[in-house]
Design a protein around this motif. Structure first.
Motif, mmCIF file in Angstrom:
data_model
loop_
_atom_site.group_PDB
_atom_site.id
_atom_site.type_symbol
_atom_site.label_atom_id
_atom_site.label_comp_id
_atom_site.label_asym_id
_atom_site.label_seq_id
_atom_site.Cartn_x
_atom_site.Cartn_y
_atom_site.Cartn_z
ATOM 1 N N THR A 165 38.439 48.770 34.038
ATOM 2 C CA THR A 165 37.307 49.470 34.554
ATOM 3 C C THR A 165 36.183 48.843 33.954
ATOM 4 O O THR A 165 36.073 48.799 32.720
ATOM 5 N N THR A 209 36.375 50.121 39.369
ATOM 6 C CA THR A 209 37.723 49.768 38.836
ATOM 7 C C THR A 209 38.611 48.830 39.611
ATOM 8 O O THR A 209 38.593 48.893 40.817
ATOM 9 N N GLU A 224 42.425 47.545 40.346
ATOM 10 C CA GLU A 224 43.592 47.557 40.379
ATOM 11 C C GLU A 224 44.481 46.314 40.538
ATOM 12 O O GLU A 224 44.282 45.504 41.161
ATOM 13 N N GLU A 276 45.217 48.743 35.297
ATOM 14 C CA GLU A 276 43.722 48.851 35.617
ATOM 15 C C GLU A 276 42.865 48.540 34.851
ATOM 16 O O GLU A 276 43.042 48.591 33.536
#
Length: 100
Positions: free
Chosen positions: A98, A81, A83, A96
């Motif tokens: 993923t 993931t 950020e 975010e």
């Protein structure tokens, strides 16, 4: 209906989930070129560093993004993931993305 930073979040998600130069509907600057690193390599620190560079290149084409302040990779098994902290014309933005 979304606007300002919420609309940018949608654009960022789609830009980072679309492979560059594959779909005729998108111009040559939309999308990312990191797909060879996604999957079994995503849990590798070196691959995460390379993916960060691709994320930066992908986001820099948007004229509403003033700066990419920070990108952190969180690696858990085969899932990574990212950020992403940005400064836009509308203020600060956090999102975010993923990859599995």
């Amino acid at each position: 209906l979304v606007e300002k930073n919420e609309a940018l979040k949608v654009w960022i998600y789609h830009a980072l989930k679309t492979e560059r130069n594959v779909y005729r509907a998108f111009d040559q600057v939309f999308g990312c070129e990191m797909w060879e690193y996604i999957g079994s390599h995503a849990n590798d620190e070196e691959a995460a560093s390379i993916i960060k560079q691709y994320i930066i290149e992908c986001l820099q084409v948007n004229p509403y993004i003033k700066s990419i302040d920070d990108i952190n990779a969180i690696i858990k098994a085969d899932i990574v993931t990212f950020e992403i902290y940005l400064t836009t014309y509308y203020g600060k933005l956090y999102t975010e993305v993923t990859y599995e």
